[in-house]
Design a protein around this motif. Structure first.
Motif, PDB file in Angstrom:
ATOM      1  N   PHE A 125       0.825  -1.115  -0.016  1.00  0.00           N
ATOM      2  CA  PHE A 125       0.076   0.141  -0.282  1.00  0.00           C
ATOM      3  C   PHE A 125       0.806   1.257  -0.017  1.00  0.00           C
ATOM      4  O   PHE A 125       0.316   2.348  -0.230  1.00  0.00           O
ATOM      5  N   PHE A 130      -0.375   4.177   3.771  1.00  0.00           N
ATOM      6  CA  PHE A 130      -0.961   3.590   4.807  1.00  0.00           C
ATOM      7  C   PHE A 130      -1.106   4.313   5.868  1.00  0.00           C
ATOM      8  O   PHE A 130      -1.986   4.319   6.869  1.00  0.00           O
ATOM      9  N   LEU A 133      -3.879   6.518   5.624  1.00  0.00           N
ATOM     10  CA  LEU A 133      -5.186   5.825   5.848  1.00  0.00           C
ATOM     11  C   LEU A 133      -5.414   5.757   7.376  1.00  0.00           C
ATOM     12  O   LEU A 133      -6.684   5.778   7.842  1.00  0.00           O
ATOM     13  N   LEU A 170      -6.578   2.666  -2.648  1.00  0.00           N
ATOM     14  CA  LEU A 170      -7.204   1.730  -2.077  1.00  0.00           C
ATOM     15  C   LEU A 170      -8.104   0.688  -3.129  1.00  0.00           C
ATOM     16  O   LEU A 170      -7.710  -0.300  -3.104  1.00  0.00           O
TER      17      LEU A 170
END
Length: 486
Positions: A125, A130, A133, A170
């Motif tokens: 990712f 990430f 996120l 994503l």
């Protein structure tokens, strides 16, 4: 300013709560806070420094994977795996490199393979992606400092785009992996002679590993290069993974809005041109230099040789699938593959290396210098001085790193220069191949390559951020004096 206008119950409603702006003790409290800023806890410090959060996340992922892989349940023999081997495998998976020092099929159990798969997925990712996120999930918003670094990592051109791009990253990742899974399942079902359970697991494993360009394989057959129904989806998924999120997003938006290629972003154009050029050069190289290599093209007809050459041209950049033939290639090919892995894939992709755009910008700088021009231009666009400085700095720093690690490997492993250079570039560029230098019986070499993989995963991004971070304007400019170079 010194007049204290305390808000009483009689005028509180009339003043609507604004009289505190003129309160003397309010100014005193503000002055005290300015003199002694409030102490911030660890969480606040991490959110305000996204680079620290990135490193913390990355090392946490490595530690968790190392501990789980060292457990007896992770191996087929139900015995604890050597800590150095567990650490090296965890770093190789989290960095999406894919170098294997033990056979993934015979050594790791289903649990151990699942740990590797999850480490690859979370590492793929993108470290900074990430981390952002996590910030979205916890705070429901991204702070300005986090947005700036994230925008650099995932290619957003505006801070307001960051949230949307993160969601798109994503969704795009999962979408490509799901498509690859369904494309692989029929071929793997045939390869596994109708074993549905094994075919489902291999399809999931290959779908995640191929897009993230890791190179781990759940069976001894590797890439199944003899089967186009398996090899082609893996090849295409790995190629998409090397392009980078900004290119994929730009291509998807262009397809949805019917945007012609001439209106694509400059980053997309340079990435596609450089990527296809590298694949073409690699294909020609293997066609000319290794065409009569019996290990690579043993007992193969013309069509099979072309398929093998195409696989060899695409995979060595970052994927590392089917590494059985690599130690048998000639020394010139090892050096050529080292250069290809050092360049790597697209910026902000699951690939490693200095990135194809960095290499392209350095070539454009050289062209401008040879032509005696100050502006670096390409496709009727001018590249900023900050971008050129970043590209040259990244390439110089990474070249120095590769040289130092290669010499260190020659000292500790007593290997040749071509072998040391190959494994170093494979670790730094996250190529996933080895010619034998990465051996479980040589802990020093494994630790050196582990550090190289970590730097290869977060190093170029860190250098770029260090160069492009906000800085104070220079107050003093020293006099200029020429020096002789060259």
């Amino acid at each position: 300013m010194n007049l204290v206008l305390d808000e009483s119950s009689t005028n509180r409603e009339a003043s609507r709560g604004y009289s505190w702006w003129f309160s003397g003790d309010a100014f005193e409290r503000q002055a005290a806070q300015d003199r002694k800023p409030p102490r911030r806890n660890l969480s606040a410090r991490l959110w305000s420094h996204p680079g620290r959060l990135t490193i913390l996340y990355f090392f946490t992922l490595i530690i968790i994977a190392t501990v789980l892989l060292a457990l007896p349940i992770s191996s087929h023999s139900r015995t604890a795996t050597d800590p150095v081997v567990s650490f090296f495998t965890a770093v190789s998976a989290a960095s999406t490199c894919g170098i294997q020092v033990v056979n993934t099929t015979t050594h790791w159990s289903m649990f151990g393979q699942a740990v590797i798969l999850l480490a690859v997925q979370f590492g793929g990712f993108g470290v900074m992606t990430f981390a952002s996120l996590i910030a979205l999930a916890v705070n429901r918003h991204i702070k300005a400092s986090q947005r700036m670094l994230t925008a650099t990592e995932i290619g957003a051109t505006k801070l307001s785009e960051t949230k949307g791009v993160l969601n798109a990253v994503l969704v795009t990742t999962l979408l490509i992996e799901v498509i690859t899974f369904f494309a692989l399942f029929p071929g793997l079902l045939h390869v596994n002679h109708g074993n549905v359970r094994h075919a489902l697991w291999e399809a999931l494993f290959f779908a995640v590993i191929s897009y993230n360009n890791a190179g781990f394989t759940p069976d001894g057959a590797g890439l199944h290069v003899n089967s186009w129904s398996v090899g082609l989806p893996v090849l295409l998924s790995a190629f998409c993974g090397t392009l980078g999120f900004p290119v994929l997003l730009n291509l998807m938006r262009a397809a949805r809005n019917h945007t012609p290629p001439k209106r694509w972003t400059l980053h997309t154009k340079i990435t596609l041109i450089a990527t296809f050029s590298m694949v073409a050069v690699s294909l020609v190289w293997f066609r000319c230099v290794e065409w009569n290599n019996h290990t690579l093209f043993a007992h193969a007809d013309l069509q099979t040789r072309i398929r093998y050459a195409l696989t060899a041209a695409v995979m060595p950049r970052t994927s590392g699938f089917d590494p059985s033939w690599v130690p048998q290639v000639s020394d010139p090919t090892k050096v050529f593959m080292s250069a290809v892995m050092f360049i790597g894939g697209g910026s902000t992709s699951t690939a490693g290396g200095i990135r194809v755009t960095t290499f392209a910008v350095v070539l454009l700088v050289c062209r401008a210098a040879f032509q005696g021009r100050h502006d670096v231009t390409v496709l009727r666009k001018r590249i900023s001085e900050r971008t050129t400085m970043t590209a040259v700095s990244i390439m110089t720093t990474c070249l120095s790193l590769v040289f130092v690690v290669s010499v260190a490997l020659m000292v500790v492993s007593d290997c040749s220069l071509s072998d040391a250079l190959f494994d170093t570039c494979s670790a730094f560029g996250l190529g996933g191949y080895t010619v034998g230098v990465a051996d479980q019986g040589d802990p020093a070499a494994l630790l050196l390559l582990s550090v190289t993989m970590i730097i290869g995963r977060i190093g170029p991004m860190t250098i770029a951020y260090a160069i492009n971070r906000p800085a104070q304007a220079e107050a003093v400019h020293f006099p200029e004096e020429p020096i002789i170079v060259g």
